[in-house]
Design an enzyme around this catalytic site. Structure first.
Site, PDB file in Angstrom:
ATOM      1  N   HIS A 144     -53.645  30.061 -17.156  1.00 33.42           N
ATOM      2  CA  HIS A 144     -54.406  29.050 -16.441  1.00 33.42           C
ATOM      3  C   HIS A 144     -53.607  28.582 -15.224  1.00 33.42           C
ATOM      4  CE1 HIS A 144     -57.199  29.448 -19.484  1.00 33.42           C
ATOM      5  NE2 HIS A 144     -57.331  28.221 -19.934  1.00 33.42           N
ATOM      6  N   ARG A 412     -61.785  36.717 -24.659  1.00 34.30           N
ATOM      7  CA  ARG A 412     -62.629  35.531 -24.544  1.00 34.30           C
ATOM      8  C   ARG A 412     -63.694  35.756 -23.487  1.00 34.30           C
ATOM      9  NH1 ARG A 412     -61.975  29.347 -22.480  1.00 34.30           N
ATOM     10  NH2 ARG A 412     -60.999  30.328 -20.682  1.00 34.30           N
ATOM     11  N   GLU A 534     -66.690  23.026 -26.785  1.00 30.46           N
ATOM     12  CA  GLU A 534     -66.016  22.423 -25.641  1.00 30.46           C
ATOM     13  C   GLU A 534     -66.587  21.088 -25.184  1.00 30.46           C
ATOM     14  OE1 GLU A 534     -64.403  25.483 -22.705  1.00 30.46           O
ATOM     15  OE2 GLU A 534     -66.126  26.545 -23.544  1.00 30.46           O
ATOM     16  N   ASP A 574     -62.536  20.612 -21.277  1.00 26.62           N
ATOM     17  CA  ASP A 574     -63.917  20.384 -20.865  1.00 26.62           C
ATOM     18  C   ASP A 574     -64.527  19.185 -21.564  1.00 26.62           C
ATOM     19  OD1 ASP A 574     -64.979  22.562 -18.930  1.00 26.62           O
ATOM     20  OD2 ASP A 574     -63.758  23.666 -20.344  1.00 26.62           O
ATOM     21  N   ARG A 612     -55.321  23.130 -25.729  1.00 30.60           N
ATOM     22  CA  ARG A 612     -54.700  22.012 -25.027  1.00 30.60           C
ATOM     23  C   ARG A 612     -54.144  22.453 -23.683  1.00 30.60           C
ATOM     24  NH1 ARG A 612     -50.033  20.199 -27.541  1.00 30.60           N
ATOM     25  NH2 ARG A 612     -50.402  18.024 -27.067  1.00 30.60           N
ATOM     26  N   ARG A 747     -64.013  23.731 -12.842  1.00 37.69           N
ATOM     27  CA  ARG A 747     -63.142  23.904 -14.007  1.00 37.69           C
ATOM     28  C   ARG A 747     -62.301  22.642 -14.219  1.00 37.69           C
ATOM     29  NH1 ARG A 747     -62.969  28.610 -16.404  1.00 37.69           N
ATOM     30  NH2 ARG A 747     -63.801  30.458 -15.375  1.00 37.69           N
TER      31      ARG A 747
END
Length: 919
Positions: A144, A412, A534, A574, A612, A747
Site C-alpha cells: 500500500h 485479492r 469493509e 474503509d 490495519r 482510497r
C-alpha cells in the site's frame, strides 16, 4: 522521564545534526546554511514560546526564497527528520538492551511477560501446548502506497544506524573513532547527494523486490531465532512437556497478488513475483549451506557419524581427496549441488558460487529439510550437539517456514469484478443470460448448482472480455504455481467489498473453473475463501452473511474438508472512511463478537485477518495493545494482520527492531488467546450500551461533516495535498478506485495521508467530542454520572483504553495553527470559514472530553518519550508545512516551473518522515 537515560539520544541527534549542517555548508555554501540555521532557530523559538512574532519572522524568511534555495531548505529539514528517526530507533534498541541486561522485570510485550501472565492466570501446560499445536500468527506485507522513502535511502539509513550502534557498543580507539566519524560523514553526504524522490511510479515487481529486502534484512535470521527462543522459554517453563513447535509463525504477502483496483497485477506478474521470492529463499539456503561447509570440517578420523550421514556423504558430488575424511563437508557439498540445480529448474536462477559436480534438484523443501536433519541428528548422537544448535538449527527452521516459495501470497479482488466474470461465464455457456439481474436468492441457488457439477462453464473456444480473461488467467496461473512451488505458496483468495453470501459462492465458482475446487462425492477446496467486510453496513451484516453461507450444505462440506477452519478479514481503513474512527472501531469489535458466535454454533474455528493501516485513522497503533483489545474469544490462537507501507520499514527494517516486533505479535496472541484479558477488572459487556450510544452520536457527527455538508468535497480537495499525493510516485496502485472526485471512490490511504500532511489528522478523532458531549448531557438529564462511567471504562476495558490511547496520540500530532494555513487555500471564503470553524470546534470539544476522561492535563501524559519526540520534531516540520502551503499556492495559480511541483513532493516526503505514520 529519566532524562539521564535519554542523554545518549540527545547526543546522537546533536551529532547527526552537526554532520548534516556541515554537509549543507560544504555542498550548498554558507548563504544557504545560514538561511537553514536562521529558519531552524526561528521555528524552535516559535515552537517553544508560541511567539506570533516568530511566526511572522518565519514567513518573512521562507516566502521570498528562490526556487533552488527553497529545495535546499526543504531537503535539509527533511533529512534532519530522517536522521532523528534513525537516532530514536537506535535509542529504543539501546534502552531495550539495557533493560534486558540488568535483569529487570520482563518487558510488556515480551514472551517472558506473556508466559508470566499465563502462570498468574493458572493456565495449564496442556492449554499452552494446544495453543501452539493450532496457532497461526502471520503479519502480511502489503505494498500500500504510504512508504515515501526510496529503498536506496532506506539502505543508507541502515548504514547510519549501524555506525551509531558501533559507537555505542564498542570502546573505540582514537583511530577507530576517526574512521567512524568519517564513515558517518560520508553516509550523510551520500544521503544529501541522493535523489529523494522517485522519477517514475513504482511497478509491481519493484514493490515485490522491495518486500523481499525485509526477508534478507530481518526475517531470514530473526524468525528462526524467535522459534528457538520460544522453544527454550517453553522448555524452561514447562520441562515436563515436549516442545517441537510447528511452523505457526509465518510472514505473508499481498505484493503481486492484490488486484483490487490495481490493473497492473496480472498472471504474468504473479508468476514473476513467486519466481523472485523463490530465488531469494534458495539464495539464502545456498549461502547458509556454504557457510556450514566452512563451520563443519569434522574428520571421521576423530569422530563417529551416523550411517545416514555417511550415506549422504557417499552420494555427494564432492569426491575431492582433500575432504575424504570430512563427511559433513561432503554431505553439504552434495546438498549445495542439489540446491543449485533446484534454483535453475524452479527459478532460472544461477548461484553466485558454482557447485561441485551435477546433482538432481530437490522436488520439495521437505526433501531438503530431511537431508539437513540427517546432519543435525548425526551431530547430536555423536558428541557434537552444540554444533547442531547454531546456524544449522536456524537453517532447518528457515526451510520449514519459508519453503521454496518464501512467503505465501494472498490473491485479492473486488466482489464486483468476480460478479462480472461469473456473469460472463454463465452467459457464454448458455446457463443464464443476465446473472447480475438475479435476486440474491436466485444467485445463491444457481451458484450452488454450478459449484456442485463437474461440468465447466469456461471454454477456450469462446471470446471473453479482457477483464474476465485476466481473472481466469490469474486462477489458472495459481493452480500451476501451487503445483510448482507447493500449496503453501498461494493459500488464500480474498474478496474485497463482500456484502452477501453470493460473493463467496462466486469466488468458489471461479475456483472450480480453474481446478482449485473439485466437486464430487467428497468435494475438495484447495484454497481459503476469505470474505473482506469493509463498510459499516457490511460489518453489521458480516455475521448474517457467514450464517447464510454455513447454512448451505455444499459450502459447509467444502469447509469441513479444510479442517473446519475459516478466515474472515475485517477492513479498518474503509470502515473508518465510511463511518469515522469511533464507529469503525466499535462496529469492528461487535462484528468479531457476532462472528465468533456464528462460528461456534457451526463448529468452525474462526481466524480473523485484521486489515490495519499504519495510521490510527486506518486502524493503526501499537500492535500489542490492539491484539489485547480484541473481544474475548476473537483471537483463539490464530491471527493475521496487514503490515502496510512505511510501517514495514519502521518495524522490520532493522533486525533488532524486527525481532522485537515479531515477539510482540506472538506474546500478544498468546495472552489474548489464553487469558481473559478483557474482563480482568470488571465485565466489559456492561459498557456495550454506552458504546452503542457514543458510536451513534459520533457516526452522525462524522457523516454530517464528510458526506452531508455542502461543499465539503471542494474544501477537502483544496485544503489538502490529496491531488499532489496522487501524482507522487510511491506505489503502483491508482489513488482512486474509479475516475471520480467523490470521497466515496477515493482510497482510504490518500484520504488519511492528506489529512496528516495538513496536521489535522481528522480521520483519527473527528466525532468523538460531539459523541461524548451528547452522552454526558443525556446522562445528566437521566440523573447519572456519565463522566464517571467513561473513566471506569478507560481504566478497566482494554478496547476503550486502546481507542482513547490511539486518539491521544493522534491529537498530539495535530496543529490547528498550521491547519488554518491550509484552510486558506480554499478559494471560497464563506465555505472555508464555515467548515474550518466546525472542525476547530469539534477538535476543542474532543480535546476537552478526552483529557477529562483520561484525567490528564495534556496529551501523552503517560507517554513522555513520544511527547518529547514530537516536541523535537515540531520545529523541523513547521517550516516544511509553511513551504508546502506556499508552493501549493504557486502551483495552483498556474506556475509551471517543475521545481515547484518537485518542492511540493519533497515537503510531502519530509512531513511524512516527521510524523512517521503517513497513511
Amino acid at each position: 522521564m529519566d532524562t539521564n537515560k535519554d542523554e545518549p539520544l540527545r547526543t546522537d541527534i546533536r551529532l547527526l545534526g552537526r554532520v548534516l549542517g556541515d554537509t549543507v555548508r560544504e555542498q550548498e555554501g554558507d548563504a544557504v546554511f545560514d538561511i537553514v540555521e536562521r529558519v531552524r532557530q526561528t521555528a524552535v523559538s516559535f515552537a517553544r514560546n508560541g511567539d506570533p512574532a516568530a511566526r511572522a519572522e518565519l514567513a518573512a524568511l521562507l516566502d521570498p526564497l528562490p526556487r533552488e534555495t527553497t529545495q535546499a531548505v526543504v531537503r535539509a529539514f527533511s533529512y534532519f527528520l530522517q536522521l532523528a528517526n534513525i537516532a530514536e530507533d537506535e535509542h529504543h534498541i539501546r534502552r531495550r538492551r539495557a533493560h534486558d541486561l540488568v535483569g529487570s522485570p520482563p518487558r510488556e510485550g515480551s514472551l517472558i511477560f506473556a508466559l508470566d501472565a499465563l502462570h498468574s492466570a493458572n493456565v495449564s501446560p496442556e492449554a499452552v501446548a494446544d495453543f501452539f499445536a493450532h496457532a497461526l500468527v502471520a503479519p502480511v506485507l502489503t505494498a500500500h502506497p504510504t512508504e515515501v522513502q526510496r529503498q536506496s535511502l532506506i539502505r543508507n539509513h541502515r548504514d547510519i544506524a549501524r555506525l551509531l550502534d558501533q559507537r555505542e557498543r564498542l570502546q573505540m580507539t582514537p583511530e577507530e573513532e576517526a574512521e567512524n566519524d568519517l564513515a558517518l560523514a560520508n553516509s550523510v553526504l551520500t544521503l544529501w547527494q541522493s535523489r529523494m524522490l522517485r522519477p517514475v511510479r513504482l511497478k509491481v515487481l519493484d514493490e515485490v523486490k522491495n518486500g523481499i529486502t525485509y526477508f534478507k534484512e530481518t526475517f531470514f535470521t530473526e524468525l528462526p531465532r524467535l522459534y528457538i527462543q520460544a522453544t527454550q522459554q517453553l522448555h524452561k517453563r514447562y520441562p515436563a512437556q515436549r516442545w517441537a513447535l510447528p511452523p505457526f509463525f509465518r510472514v505473508g504477502s499481498w505484493i503481486g497478488g492484490d488486484r483490487d483496483g490495481n490493473p497492473f497485477v496480472t498472471a504474468e506478474i504473479l508468476r514473476e513475483a513467486l519466481r523472485l521470492q523463490s530465488a531469494a529463499a534458495l539464495n539464502h539456503y545456498l549461502e547458509e549451506v556454504h557457510e556450514l561447509g566452512g563451520e563443519l570440517p569434522l574428520s571421521d578420523l576423530l569422530i563417529k557419524v551416523t550411517p545416514e550421514l555417511l550415506a549422504l556423504a557417499e552420494h555427494s558430488t564432492d569426491h575431492s581427496p582433500q575432504r575424504s575424511d570430512e563427511p559433513y563437508r561432503r554431505a553439504l557439498s552434495g546438498i549445495y549441488a542439489r540446491l543449485a540445480a533446484t534454483a535453475r529448474v524452479l527459478d532460472h536462477f544461477e548461484p553466485v558460487r558454482h557447485e561441485i559436480g551435477h546433482a538432481e534438484p530437490y522436488a520439495t523443501s521437505d526433501a531438503l529439510r530431511a537431508d539437513l536433519k540427517v546432519l543435525a541428528n548425526s551431530l547430536k548422537l555423536n558428541g557434537s550437539a552444540n554444533l547442531a544448535g547454531g546456524r544449522l538449527r536456524r537453517l532447518l527452521r528457515a526451510v520449514q517456514v519459508f519453503g521454496f516459495h518464501l512467503a505465501p501470497i494472498d490473491l485479492r479482488q473486488n466482489s464486483e469484478v468476480h460478479a462480472r466474470s461469473v456473469a460472463e461465464l454463465l452467459a457464454g455457456a448458455g446457463r443464464c443470460p443476465d446473472y447480475e439481474a438475479l435476486s440474491e436468492a436466485e444467485r445463491r441457488k444457481l451458484l450452488v448448482e454450478e459449484i456442485s457439477t463437474p461440468r465447466p462453464l469456461y471454454s477456450p473456444y469462446l471470446e471473453y472480455s479482457e477483464e474476465t480473461q485476466g481473472e481466469l488467467a490469474i486462477f489458472f496461473a495459481a493452480r500451476e504455481l501451487r503445483q510448482r512451488y507447493g500449496a503453501a505458496a498461494l493459500p488464500n483468495c480474498i474478496i474485497s467489498k463482500t456484502d452477501g453470501v453470493s460473493d463467496l459462492l462466486e469466488l468458489a465458482l471461479l475456483l472450480k473453473e480453474s481446478g482449485l475446487l473439485l466437486p464430487g462425492a467428497t468435494p475438495r477446496l484447495d484454497v481459503n475463501i476469505i470474505p473482506l467486510f469493509e463498510t459499516i453496513e457490511d460489518l453489521q451484516k458480516s455475521a448474517a452473511t457467514m450464517e447464510g453461507v454455513f447454512a448451505i450444505p455444499a459450502y459447509r462440506e467444502l469447509i469441513a474438508g479444510r479442517g473446519n477452519e475459516h478466515e474472515v478479514m475485517l477492513g479498518y481503513s474503509d470502515s473508518n472512511k465510511d463511518g469515522g474512527f469511533l464507529t469503525s472501531g466499535w462496529e469492528l469489535y461487535k462484528a468479531e463478537i457476532e462472528l465468533a458466535g456464528v462460528f461456534r454454533s457451526h463448529g468452525v474455528r474462526l481466524r480473523l485477518f485484521h486489515g490495519r493501516g499504519g495510521s490510527v485513522g486506518r486502524g493503526g497503533g501499537p500492535s500489542y495493545h490492539a491484539i489485547l483489545a480484541q473481544p474475548a474469544g476473537a483471537v483463539s490462537g490464530q491471527i493475521r494482520l496487514t503490515e502496510q507501507g512505511e510501517v514495514i520499514s519502521t518495524k522490520y527494517g532493522n533486525p533488532d527492531t524486527g525481532r522485537r516486533n515479531l515477539e510482540v505479535l506472538l506474546a500478544a496472541t498468546l495472552e489474548a488467546s489464553l487469558t481473559d484479558h478483557e474482563n480482568k477488572v470488571e465485565p466489559a459487556e456492561q459498557f456495550h450500551a454506552v458504546m452503542d450510544e457514543l458510536s451513534a452520536r459520533a457516526f452522525n457527527a462524522y457523516r454530517g461533516l464528510i458526506y452531508e455538508t455542502p461543499g465539503f468535497t471542494t474544501y477537502f480537495r483544496q485544503s489538502t495535498v490529496v491531488s499532489e499525493i496522487a501524482s507522487l510516485n510511491i506505489g503502483s496502485r491508482p489513488a482512486s478506485r474509479k475516475a471520480s472526485e467523490r470521497i466515496e471512490d477515493l482510497r482510504a490511504i490518500p484520504w488519511v495521508f492528506s489529512w496528516a500532511q495538513c496536521r489535522l489528522m481528522l480521520p483519527g478523532w473527528y466525532g468523538f467530542g460531539a459523541a461524548v458531549d451528547g452522552y454526558l448531557a443525556a446522562s445528566a438529564q437521566n440523573g447519572t454520572d456519565g463522566l464517571a462511567t467513561l473513566r471506569r471504562m478507560v481504566k478497566s476495558w482494554p478496547f476503550f483504553q486502546s481507542l482513547l490511547s490511539n486518539m491521544d496520540m493522534v491529537l498530539a500530532k495535530t496543529d490547528l495553527a498550521i491547519a488554518s494555513r491550509y484552510a486558506e487555500l480554499v478559494a471560497d471564503g464563506e465555505l472555508r470559514d464555515r467548515i474550518f470553524s466546525q472542525i476547530k470546534a469539534e477538535w476543542a470539544l474532543t480535546k476537552r472530553h478526552l483529557l477529562s476522561i483520561l484525567e490528564q492535563d495534556d496529551f501523552l501524559a503517560d507517554n513522555p518519550l513520544l511527547k518529547r519526540s514530537l516536541q523535537l520534531r515540531s520545529p523541523y516540520m513547521d517550516p516544511l508545512n509553511h513551504l508546502q502551503v506556499e508552493l501549493l499556492k504557486r502551483h495552483r495559480s498556474g506556475e509551471t516551473d517543475e521545481r515547484v511541483a518537485r518542492g511540493i513532493h519533497l515537503t510531502i516526503n519530509g512531513i511524512a518522515s516527521g510524523l512517521r505514520n503517513s497513511g
